[in-house]
Design a protein around this motif. Structure first.
Motif, PDB file in Angstrom:
ATOM      1  N   MET A   1       0.798  -1.212   0.000  1.00  0.00           N
ATOM      2  CA  MET A   1       0.000   0.000   0.000  1.00  0.00           C
ATOM      3  C   MET A   1       0.841   1.277   0.000  1.00  0.00           C
ATOM      4  SD  MET A   1      -3.393   1.286   1.396  1.00  0.00           S
ATOM      5  CE  MET A   1      -2.479   2.648   1.850  1.00  0.00           C
ATOM      6  N   ALA A   2       2.100   1.139   0.421  1.00  0.00           N
ATOM      7  CA  ALA A   2       2.922   2.350   0.437  1.00  0.00           C
ATOM      8  C   ALA A   2       3.174   2.766  -1.003  1.00  0.00           C
ATOM      9  CB  ALA A   2       4.241   2.088   1.148  1.00  0.00           C
ATOM     10  N   GLN A   3       3.024   3.988  -1.263  1.00  0.00           N
ATOM     11  CA  GLN A   3       3.131   4.462  -2.630  1.00  0.00           C
ATOM     12  C   GLN A   3       4.089   5.641  -2.631  1.00  0.00           C
ATOM     13  OE1 GLN A   3      -0.629   5.446  -4.258  1.00  0.00           O
ATOM     14  NE2 GLN A   3       0.258   6.627  -5.919  1.00  0.00           N
ATOM     15  N   ARG A   4       4.817   5.749  -3.671  1.00  0.00           N
ATOM     16  CA  ARG A   4       5.737   6.884  -3.732  1.00  0.00           C
ATOM     17  C   ARG A   4       4.920   8.137  -3.996  1.00  0.00           C
ATOM     18  NH1 ARG A   4      11.070   5.574  -4.518  1.00  0.00           N
ATOM     19  NH2 ARG A   4      11.474   7.472  -5.694  1.00  0.00           N
ATOM     20  N   ILE A   5       4.937   9.009  -3.010  1.00  0.00           N
ATOM     21  CA  ILE A   5       4.164  10.233  -3.144  1.00  0.00           C
ATOM     22  C   ILE A   5       4.998  11.298  -3.825  1.00  0.00           C
ATOM     23  CG2 ILE A   5       3.115  12.107  -1.833  1.00  0.00           C
ATOM     24  CD1 ILE A   5       2.186   9.935   0.119  1.00  0.00           C
ATOM     25  N   VAL A   6       6.232  11.390  -3.384  1.00  0.00           N
ATOM     26  CA  VAL A   6       7.102  12.414  -3.942  1.00  0.00           C
ATOM     27  C   VAL A   6       8.039  11.736  -4.929  1.00  0.00           C
ATOM     28  CG1 VAL A   6       8.543  14.378  -3.350  1.00  0.00           C
ATOM     29  CG2 VAL A   6       6.982  13.458  -1.671  1.00  0.00           C
TER      30      VAL A   6
ATOM     31  N   ARG B   1      -4.130   7.724  -8.962  1.00  0.00           N
ATOM     32  CA  ARG B   1      -4.994   6.562  -9.132  1.00  0.00           C
ATOM     33  C   ARG B   1      -5.716   6.293  -7.818  1.00  0.00           C
ATOM     34  NH1 ARG B   1      -5.408   6.149 -14.158  1.00  0.00           N
ATOM     35  NH2 ARG B   1      -6.299   4.071 -13.843  1.00  0.00           N
ATOM     36  N   VAL B   2      -6.942   5.852  -7.959  1.00  0.00           N
ATOM     37  CA  VAL B   2      -7.652   5.421  -6.756  1.00  0.00           C
ATOM     38  C   VAL B   2      -6.938   4.194  -6.219  1.00  0.00           C
ATOM     39  CG1 VAL B   2      -9.743   4.327  -5.933  1.00  0.00           C
ATOM     40  CG2 VAL B   2      -9.867   6.361  -7.359  1.00  0.00           C
ATOM     41  N   ASP B   3      -6.655   4.199  -4.951  1.00  0.00           N
ATOM     42  CA  ASP B   3      -5.823   3.152  -4.382  1.00  0.00           C
ATOM     43  C   ASP B   3      -6.239   2.990  -2.932  1.00  0.00           C
ATOM     44  OD1 ASP B   3      -3.930   1.475  -3.482  1.00  0.00           O
ATOM     45  OD2 ASP B   3      -2.250   2.861  -3.671  1.00  0.00           O
ATOM     46  N   SER B   4      -7.094   2.039  -2.698  1.00  0.00           N
ATOM     47  CA  SER B   4      -7.664   1.954  -1.370  1.00  0.00           C
ATOM     48  C   SER B   4      -7.830   0.502  -0.973  1.00  0.00           C
ATOM     49  CB  SER B   4      -9.031   2.663  -1.337  1.00  0.00           C
ATOM     50  OG  SER B   4      -9.697   2.347  -0.146  1.00  0.00           O
ATOM     51  N   VAL B   5      -7.662   0.235   0.310  1.00  0.00           N
ATOM     52  CA  VAL B   5      -7.896  -1.123   0.793  1.00  0.00           C
ATOM     53  C   VAL B   5      -9.391  -1.356   0.974  1.00  0.00           C
ATOM     54  CG1 VAL B   5      -5.672  -1.423   1.907  1.00  0.00           C
ATOM     55  CG2 VAL B   5      -7.538  -0.390   3.165  1.00  0.00           C
TER      56      VAL B   5
ATOM     57  N   ASP C   1     -12.299   5.117 -14.833  1.00  0.00           N
ATOM     58  CA  ASP C   1     -10.910   4.848 -15.215  1.00  0.00           C
ATOM     59  C   ASP C   1      -9.966   4.837 -14.025  1.00  0.00           C
ATOM     60  OD1 ASP C   1     -10.931   7.459 -14.521  1.00  0.00           O
ATOM     61  OD2 ASP C   1     -10.112   8.227 -16.405  1.00  0.00           O
ATOM     62  N   GLY C   2     -10.510   4.921 -12.839  1.00  0.00           N
ATOM     63  CA  GLY C   2      -9.648   4.825 -11.649  1.00  0.00           C
ATOM     64  C   GLY C   2      -9.094   6.134 -11.180  1.00  0.00           C
ATOM     65  N   SER C   3      -9.462   7.243 -11.829  1.00  0.00           N
ATOM     66  CA  SER C   3      -8.999   8.537 -11.321  1.00  0.00           C
ATOM     67  C   SER C   3     -10.110   9.105 -10.443  1.00  0.00           C
ATOM     68  CB  SER C   3      -8.704   9.488 -12.475  1.00  0.00           C
ATOM     69  OG  SER C   3      -9.912   9.819 -13.128  1.00  0.00           O
TER      70      SER C   3
ATOM     71  N   LEU D   1     -16.074   5.332   2.838  1.00  0.00           N
ATOM     72  CA  LEU D   1     -17.262   5.911   2.239  1.00  0.00           C
ATOM     73  C   LEU D   1     -17.184   5.855   0.719  1.00  0.00           C
ATOM     74  CD1 LEU D   1     -17.778   9.011   4.544  1.00  0.00           C
ATOM     75  CD2 LEU D   1     -19.068   6.882   4.542  1.00  0.00           C
ATOM     76  N   PHE D   2     -16.048   6.290   0.196  1.00  0.00           N
ATOM     77  CA  PHE D   2     -15.885   6.222  -1.260  1.00  0.00           C
ATOM     78  C   PHE D   2     -14.410   6.030  -1.541  1.00  0.00           C
ATOM     79  CE2 PHE D   2     -15.440  10.570  -0.030  1.00  0.00           C
ATOM     80  CZ  PHE D   2     -14.392  11.049  -0.796  1.00  0.00           C
ATOM     81  N   ARG D   3     -14.151   5.383  -2.655  1.00  0.00           N
ATOM     82  CA  ARG D   3     -12.761   5.046  -2.962  1.00  0.00           C
ATOM     83  C   ARG D   3     -11.971   6.299  -3.313  1.00  0.00           C
ATOM     84  NH1 ARG D   3     -11.237  -0.008  -4.217  1.00  0.00           N
ATOM     85  NH2 ARG D   3     -10.215   0.508  -6.188  1.00  0.00           N
ATOM     86  N   PHE D   4     -10.763   6.363  -2.780  1.00  0.00           N
ATOM     87  CA  PHE D   4      -9.918   7.530  -2.947  1.00  0.00           C
ATOM     88  C   PHE D   4      -8.484   7.053  -2.881  1.00  0.00           C
ATOM     89  CE2 PHE D   4      -7.962  11.544  -1.441  1.00  0.00           C
ATOM     90  CZ  PHE D   4      -8.520  12.411  -2.346  1.00  0.00           C
ATOM     91  N   ASN D   5      -7.545   7.901  -3.224  1.00  0.00           N
ATOM     92  CA  ASN D   5      -6.146   7.513  -3.083  1.00  0.00           C
ATOM     93  C   ASN D   5      -5.764   7.585  -1.614  1.00  0.00           C
ATOM     94  OD1 ASN D   5      -3.262   7.577  -2.924  1.00  0.00           O
ATOM     95  ND2 ASN D   5      -3.277   7.825  -5.155  1.00  0.00           N
TER      96      ASN D   5
END
Lengths: 211, 692
Positions: free
Chosen positions: B506-511, B575-579, B596-598, B647-651
């Motif tokens: 789940m860790a994503q490169r933010i910067v 991208r939407v990225d949620s558990v 499209d996942g955005s 509540l709703f899928r989000f990054n």
């Protein structure tokens, strides 16, 4: 009569002049003693009264200061201590010595200037002569009056020092300031007698015989 | 110095002048001898005769061992008035102080203070204010302290406590209320406080190069108590209170407090932090002194001695670059501003507009620059006005006296020997409902009542208090500026640490690149500003949650919009990225998540509105928050942001980072007042409440 008193009596006969009070504006009243031997004692109006009688519970002549050359010797005629140590008959005095006469009178002996043999007595306790005096100068040849601590009579507001000195049996004054004696311009070595008023731009004092 | 009368003159029949003693502001003083041989001081009244005579006539028959006795008032053949009074042979406190430039031993201070306060208390008890207490007016003879120049005293009663026209006293010892023309016995307490300060330290608490400067310091500046031994600081601090109502209630009281402090007794006083001089400002003052070209201005012509030296005042105002140099040394905001400007300029110059960075960098940078300049300007204005610096951040940490026996109710057990009233320590929320008290030494102090009916409590963000617009603006500007700095710092930290999280699920490169970094920095700044601005503007208005939410939520929506606009502009696709699967897909006809996942605009709006609606964000920007940086608040915010995708899928990683970063940035950049200092800031509002 002891040999000591003999000596003192003999010296007293040669006292050149008495004592003067200088009434100095903004400073105070100072007694200038010209004799080489000055007795200090309790209040008395008799013939044998001290040169500087204090309103204090002292013998009539409690102590005597004797000046010989540069030295001052204190002769104690009644209970006296110097620097906390009782004096037996006499002792030499050094600059800054604290004298206790009887139970309560305290004086400090100072020789403030290295260029003059004159000494100053400061009153530490509140005992004073019956007439006003803020200090006593035992004057040898010169007496300095001026703003700094090296003067015998400290006059903080004065611009420079004055010199009292003896010449030809007279007490004279000179200084860097333009001096006026009783209103007359007197640039060099004017003679001070009883009642003389000395003035300059920023200073003024009057000479009186010490009662 | 010239005097009107020569020795041996007899302007007054029966008295012979022997020498001049001094010249005071009100006339010459001579040493004289009566015909009988009695030594007296003769005061010739030259100026302000009416005042002087009026004052002296009132005092002619007062007798007290600590007052210089007045014998008579006479008029000479030329119509001049003379006061015949006791001659005091001993030295004045002025001369004693000039021989002890580093102050007197404390037992000696106690001796002087005791004598002066006894004498002045006697005057106060008879309805007389001395008005001219100063070392030159106090003498010691045979171990007895004597207060002189009672002639300047003004006869006052409570009903006459009205505006008085002429200024009185000597400027070094002059209480601030004299400038307003209204004063009473508190005036003498202040002067005695100044003398006490001077006796202990050898220095004047308020010294300056011109009369105006000294007066201004009396009015605005706080004395530097660090020159005094710790136990006596609160005593002196209270005697030097600007507000007469808050000052030590009487001279005897002052002497008792001082003796108590010497004995090591607890003094139920806290020194306001404001009584310690700001080191930063001191430096500026000193450097100004060095620069100034002196022109002589005589300040105290009536008092001779070392203090009557011609005094100087600065002639030329320091130029802009000199100012700038000092600001550079002393203003942390400016230093940070310059450093960050360089950091900002670097990517702009290297990356150029190639990656579409330019349109974002330039408006952001300009906004930030304007705010930084505003912060600098406000700070500078404030310092030039001589007001204390923002203490919440730059205040030096002086050694505080041990905390004393003020109990939780804000009330203290009063002095055991205080027969009449004892005083009550005024805590922040307590209000002193005073009746106009009779002029006397000890005054009745009414029981303090709490503004809310509660007694001493912890001051929090909801505590009502007064904040001037100047303070508000200054705090706001510095907070906004710092928010920029902290956002950058945080982003860099995230950038540095995410390398180590690469393997964590789940860790994503933010910067991941400069565009992402810039995006994160700007969104964090925007979020923080959206919290700080309304919080600062409404700070101190009490608990007004609804109103704040009404303001806060549209701002949150605006932030959401900006974030969406930025990511579109920077061509970033989060991208939407949620558990979590997310409960809602749509909000009405608006999609919360695209096919499209955005994340579309509604998603961003919803996320930030929910995030900002989570709790009382404004408390995180309030200077009365519990801690400067509360880790629990940050953790809670992050956790809430992590749960939002329920509540709703989000990054999710970005959401968590935004929540945590905004919370940290808001807390780190908002000014914070230490709990101990809060009481001092609350008090004014309590007054206005009662006045209303």
């Amino acid at each position: 009569m002891s040999a000591e008193e003999d000596l003192l009596g003999a010296t007293a006969m040669f006292t050149p002049a008495g004592s003067y009070t200088l009434w100095i504006d903004q400073v105070g009243a100072y007694v200038v003693c010209l004799a080489d031997m000055i007795a200090i004692g309790g209040p008395s109006t008799g013939v044998n009264a001290a040169d500087v009688p204090l309103l204090a519970n002292l013998s009539r002549r409690h102590i005597t200061f004797l000046r010989s050359g540069e030295r001052y010797v204190l002769h104690a005629h009644a209970a006296t201590s110097v620097g906390g140590r009782p004096v037996n008959e006499k002792c030499d005095l050094a600059d800054g010595a604290e004298l206790q006469l009887g139970t309560s009178v305290r004086l400090r002996f100072r020789i403030p200037s290295v260029v003059s043999g004159s000494a100053r007595l400061e009153f530490l306790s509140d005992h004073r002569p019956a007439s006003a005096a803020d200090g006593v100068v035992l004057m040898s040849d010169t007496c300095l009056m001026g703003p700094s601590a090296e003067n015998h009579i400290r006059c903080p507001a004065w611009p420079s020092s004055l010199l009292l000195f003896r010449r030809d049996g007279n007490l004279r004054v000179k200084g860097r300031e333009d001096l006026f004696l009783d209103g007359r311009h007197s640039p060099e070595g004017g003679i001070l007698v009883e009642g003389t008023m000395v003035s300059a731009t920023d200073l003024r004092f009057r000479v009186e015989r010490f009662a | 110095m010239k005097f009107a009368y020569a020795p041996e003159s007899t302007p007054l029949p029966g008295y012979k002048i022997k020498r001049a003693i001094d010249r005071g502001g009100f006339g010459e003083v001579y040493f004289g001898i009566a015909d009988s041989g009695k030594e007296v001081a003769l005061k010739l009244l030259q100026h302000n005769q009416q005042i002087e005579l009026r004052g002296i006539r009132q005092c002619l028959n007062l007798k007290h061992p600590n007052l210089v006795a007045l014998f008579d008032i006479r008029t000479d053949a030329e119509g001049d008035d003379w006061v015949v009074m006791e001659y005091v042979a001993g030295p004045s406190l002025d001369s004693v102080l000039s021989e002890n430039p580093n102050g007197l031993p404390l037992p000696e201070v106690d001796h002087w203070l005791r004598g002066i306060s006894e004498g002045v208390a006697y005057l106060h008890d008879r309805g007389i204010v001395h008005r001219d207490l100063k070392p030159g007016n106090v003498f010691s003879e045979n171990g007895i302290v004597k207060v002189g120049d009672v002639g300047l005293s003004k006869f006052i009663t409570p009903s006459r406590r009205s505006a008085q026209t002429e200024s009185v006293g000597t400027v070094y010892y002059m209480a601030p209320e004299v400038a307003r023309g209204k004063y009473g016995c508190e005036l003498d307490v202040y002067s005695l406080g100044v003398m006490l300060y001077e006796m202990i330290s050898g220095k004047l608490p308020f010294d300056g190069e011109s009369v105006a400067e000294i007066l201004m310091k009396h009015l605005t500046e706080h004395p530097d108590l660090s020159r005094l031994p710790a136990p006596v600081r609160p005593v002196v601090a209270r005697a030097l209170e600007k507000d007469p109502q808050r000052r030590t209630p009487g001279v005897l009281h002052l002497a008792r407090e001082f003796q108590g402090a010497l004995r090591g007794e607890a003094v139920a006083l806290e020194i306001p932090e404001s009584h310690f001089v700001d080191v930063v400002r001191l430096e500026i003052d000193q450097s100004r002194d060095v620069r100034s070209t002196p022109i002589p201005v005589v300040v105290r012509p009536e008092t001779p001695g070392p203090k009557s030296q011609p005094v100087t005042r600065p002639q030329a105002k320091p130029g802009f670059w000199e100012q700038f140099g000092h600001e550079l040394k002393t203003n942390p905001v400016l230093i940070v501003a310059i450093v960050v400007t360089c950091i900002f300029l670097f990517p702009v110059m290297t990356l150029g507009s190639a990656k579409g960075v330019m349109p974002v960098w330039i408006p952001g940078f300009s906004t930030w620059f304007v705010i930084g300049a505003l912060a600098f300007w406000v700070n500078r204005k404030r310092r030039l006005a001589g007001q204390p610096h923002n203490r919440s951040r730059t205040r030096p940490q002086p050694p505080l006296p041990p905390r004393r026996s003020v109990n939780r109710t804000g009330r203290r057990d009063t002095d055991r020997d205080d027969q009449k009233t004892g005083y009550v320590e005024r805590r922040a929320e307590t209000v002193d409902r005073r009746i106009p008290e009779p002029v006397g030494v000890e005054r009745e102090r009414a029981e303090p009542v709490s503004a809310k009916g509660k007694r001493a409590k912890v001051y929090g963000p909801e505590t009502p208090r007064f904040l001037s617009w100047r303070d508000r603006t200054r705090e706001l500007c510095s907070a906004l500026t710092l928010a920029v700095v902290w956002s950058i710092v945080l982003t860099s930290l995230i950038g540095a640490f995410q390398e180590y999280l690469a393997d964590v699920p789940m860790a994503q490169r933010i910067v991941s690149d400069s565009n992402h970094a810039a995006f994160f920095i700007f969104t964090t700044i925007l979020g923080a500003w959206a919290v700080i601005v309304p919080a600062k503007l409404t700070e101190g208005h009490g608990e007004q949650s609804q109103a704040r939410w009404v303001v806060g939520l549209p701002l949150a929506a605006a932030v959401g919009f900006c974030v969406w606009w930025l990511q579109e502009k920077l061509l970033l696709q989060l991208r939407v990225d949620s558990v979590f699967r997310g409960f809602f897909e749509h909000l009405g006809k608006w999609d919360l998540t695209s096919k499209d996942g955005s994340t579309p605009i509604a998603g961003y709006l919803a996320f930030f509105v929910l995030l900002f609606g989570m709790g009382k964000w404004w408390t995180q920007a309030d200077s009365f928050r519990l801690r400067r940086l509360s880790i629990w608040t940050v953790a809670g915010t992050a956790a809430f942001a992590w749960l939002l995708p329920l509540l709703f899928r989000f990054n999710q990683p970005w959401g968590v980072c935004w929540g945590a970063a905004i919370s940290v940035v808001v807390q780190l950049s908002s000014p914070w007042t230490r709990p101990a200092d809060r009481a001092a800031r609350v008090e004014p509002v309590a007054k206005t409440i009662v006045a209303a």
